[in-house]
Design a protein around this motif. Sequence first.
Motif, mmCIF file in Angstrom:
data_model
loop_
_atom_site.group_PDB
_atom_site.id
_atom_site.type_symbol
_atom_site.label_atom_id
_atom_site.label_comp_id
_atom_site.label_asym_id
_atom_site.label_seq_id
_atom_site.Cartn_x
_atom_site.Cartn_y
_atom_site.Cartn_z
ATOM 1 N N LEU A 68 0.849 -1.186 0.000
ATOM 2 C CA LEU A 68 0.000 0.000 0.000
ATOM 3 C C LEU A 68 0.885 1.237 0.000
ATOM 4 N N GLU A 69 0.543 2.185 -0.862
ATOM 5 C CA GLU A 69 1.257 3.458 -0.854
ATOM 6 C C GLU A 69 0.912 4.194 0.434
ATOM 7 N N THR A 70 1.819 5.082 0.842
ATOM 8 C CA THR A 70 1.592 5.847 2.067
ATOM 9 C C THR A 70 1.556 7.341 1.779
ATOM 10 N N SER A 71 1.135 8.084 2.785
ATOM 11 C CA SER A 71 1.008 9.529 2.660
ATOM 12 C C SER A 71 2.346 10.223 2.442
ATOM 13 N N ASP A 72 3.460 9.551 2.746
ATOM 14 C CA ASP A 72 4.778 10.165 2.530
ATOM 15 C C ASP A 72 5.561 9.440 1.423
ATOM 16 N N ASP A 73 4.825 8.914 0.453
ATOM 17 C CA ASP A 73 5.397 8.329 -0.766
ATOM 18 C C ASP A 73 6.268 7.100 -0.535
ATOM 19 N N ARG A 74 6.015 6.381 0.536
ATOM 20 C CA ARG A 74 6.674 5.092 0.746
ATOM 21 C C ARG A 74 5.633 4.018 0.472
ATOM 22 N N VAL A 110 -9.321 -1.885 7.419
ATOM 23 C CA VAL A 110 -10.128 -1.640 6.223
ATOM 24 C C VAL A 110 -10.034 -0.160 5.853
ATOM 25 N N PRO A 111 -9.029 0.202 5.044
ATOM 26 C CA PRO A 111 -8.938 1.585 4.571
ATOM 27 C C PRO A 111 -9.863 1.768 3.366
ATOM 28 N N PHE A 112 -10.485 2.936 3.239
ATOM 29 C CA PHE A 112 -11.374 3.148 2.096
ATOM 30 C C PHE A 112 -11.447 4.615 1.723
ATOM 31 N N ARG A 113 -11.831 4.841 0.488
ATOM 32 C CA ARG A 113 -12.186 6.167 -0.023
ATOM 33 C C ARG A 113 -13.639 6.073 -0.467
ATOM 34 N N ASP A 114 -14.278 7.233 -0.541
ATOM 35 C CA ASP A 114 -15.652 7.292 -1.032
ATOM 36 C C ASP A 114 -15.862 8.662 -1.642
ATOM 37 N N LYS A 115 -17.082 8.965 -2.025
ATOM 38 C CA LYS A 115 -17.355 10.234 -2.707
ATOM 39 C C LYS A 115 -17.219 11.467 -1.790
ATOM 40 N N THR A 116 -17.047 11.268 -0.474
ATOM 41 C CA THR A 116 -16.793 12.411 0.415
ATOM 42 C C THR A 116 -15.289 12.718 0.516
ATOM 43 N N THR A 117 -14.439 11.778 0.077
ATOM 44 C CA THR A 117 -12.996 11.919 0.213
ATOM 45 C C THR A 117 -12.513 13.171 -0.507
ATOM 46 N N GLY A 118 -11.765 13.999 0.239
ATOM 47 C CA GLY A 118 -11.231 15.230 -0.325
ATOM 48 C C GLY A 118 -12.201 16.390 -0.306
ATOM 49 N N GLN A 119 -13.437 16.133 0.117
ATOM 50 C CA GLN A 119 -14.433 17.193 0.191
ATOM 51 C C GLN A 119 -14.944 17.320 1.625
ATOM 52 N N GLN A 120 -15.646 16.302 2.089
ATOM 53 C CA GLN A 120 -16.162 16.329 3.457
ATOM 54 C C GLN A 120 -15.327 15.464 4.394
ATOM 55 N N SER A 121 -14.443 14.641 3.823
ATOM 56 C CA SER A 121 -13.573 13.800 4.648
ATOM 57 C C SER A 121 -12.137 13.904 4.136
ATOM 58 N N TYR A 122 -11.207 13.419 4.942
ATOM 59 C CA TYR A 122 -9.778 13.545 4.667
ATOM 60 C C TYR A 122 -9.416 13.061 3.260
ATOM 61 N N GLY A 124 -6.907 11.694 2.058
ATOM 62 C CA GLY A 124 -6.197 10.429 1.958
ATOM 63 C C GLY A 124 -7.063 9.221 2.256
ATOM 64 N N GLY A 125 -8.345 9.440 2.501
ATOM 65 C CA GLY A 125 -9.249 8.337 2.820
ATOM 66 C C GLY A 125 -9.447 8.175 4.311
ATOM 67 N N TYR A 156 -3.736 14.990 10.616
ATOM 68 C CA TYR A 156 -3.531 16.030 11.629
ATOM 69 C C TYR A 156 -2.088 16.491 11.728
ATOM 70 N N SER A 157 -1.146 15.684 11.218
ATOM 71 C CA SER A 157 0.268 16.039 11.313
ATOM 72 C C SER A 157 1.060 15.302 10.234
ATOM 73 N N ASP A 158 1.949 16.027 9.576
ATOM 74 C CA ASP A 158 2.796 15.434 8.535
ATOM 75 C C ASP A 158 3.867 14.514 9.104
ATOM 76 N N THR A 159 3.988 14.427 10.420
ATOM 77 C CA THR A 159 5.013 13.560 11.007
ATOM 78 C C THR A 159 4.622 12.088 10.935
ATOM 79 N N PHE A 160 3.370 11.791 10.550
ATOM 80 C CA PHE A 160 2.898 10.413 10.467
ATOM 81 C C PHE A 160 2.904 9.929 9.021
ATOM 82 N N SER A 161 3.181 8.665 8.844
ATOM 83 C CA SER A 161 3.115 8.012 7.548
ATOM 84 C C SER A 161 1.925 7.064 7.596
ATOM 85 N N CYS A 162 0.958 7.262 6.715
ATOM 86 C CA CYS A 162 -0.281 6.486 6.771
ATOM 87 C C CYS A 162 -0.533 5.768 5.451
#
Length: 182
Positions: A68-74, A110-122, A124-125, A156-162
């Motif tokens: 799985l790709e992560t929020s910090d490109d790993r 269970v990570p997921f994206r939906d039609k709220t992603t990037g609008q009403q929700s984070y 990155g999913g 909430y913080s760029d110090t985490f890789s998700c």
Amino acid sequence: MDDDTEDWAAQLEANRDEKDRFFAEHRQSPIPPEERDDFDGLSYFDPDPDYRVEATVTAHETPESVDLETSDDRTVRYLHVATLSFDLDGESRELHAFRQAADESRTLFVPFRDKTTGQQSYHGGRYMELEPDRDLSDGDKITLDFNLAYSPFCAYSDTFSCPLPPESNWLETAVTAGERTD
């Protein structure tokens, strides 16, 4: 609202209050310390029992390794241990459930994206974690409660890789339940 639904909604609200206290006060909060004084709680969609659905499990006896790709490109390696099939908004849908190889617990990620992603929700999913009380087999039923969907710490913080949800877990519907960002 029947008694079971009222009990469920009250428990959900209590869980949300506890999480808000953790984010505001705990030293392991993802909220940067300098921002905690101004933190007045997370945003949530209103509790909605329609987003508590029963899923049918397809267990994968020989789980496939997935990077799985992560929020910090790993990338981070998970095992695709189950597929969860369910109905939501009148459509049949499915999500893949994962576990890290070294994880000895039964917890399903269970990570997921939906039609709220990037609008009403984070953007990155969001995540759900399911904790079955036993190993799951084909045909077992498990409750997916999207009201418990949460944003990862990297929201909430760029110090985490998700880990980011794989394309197989992109739902083609708006899931207006759980944490929101607006």
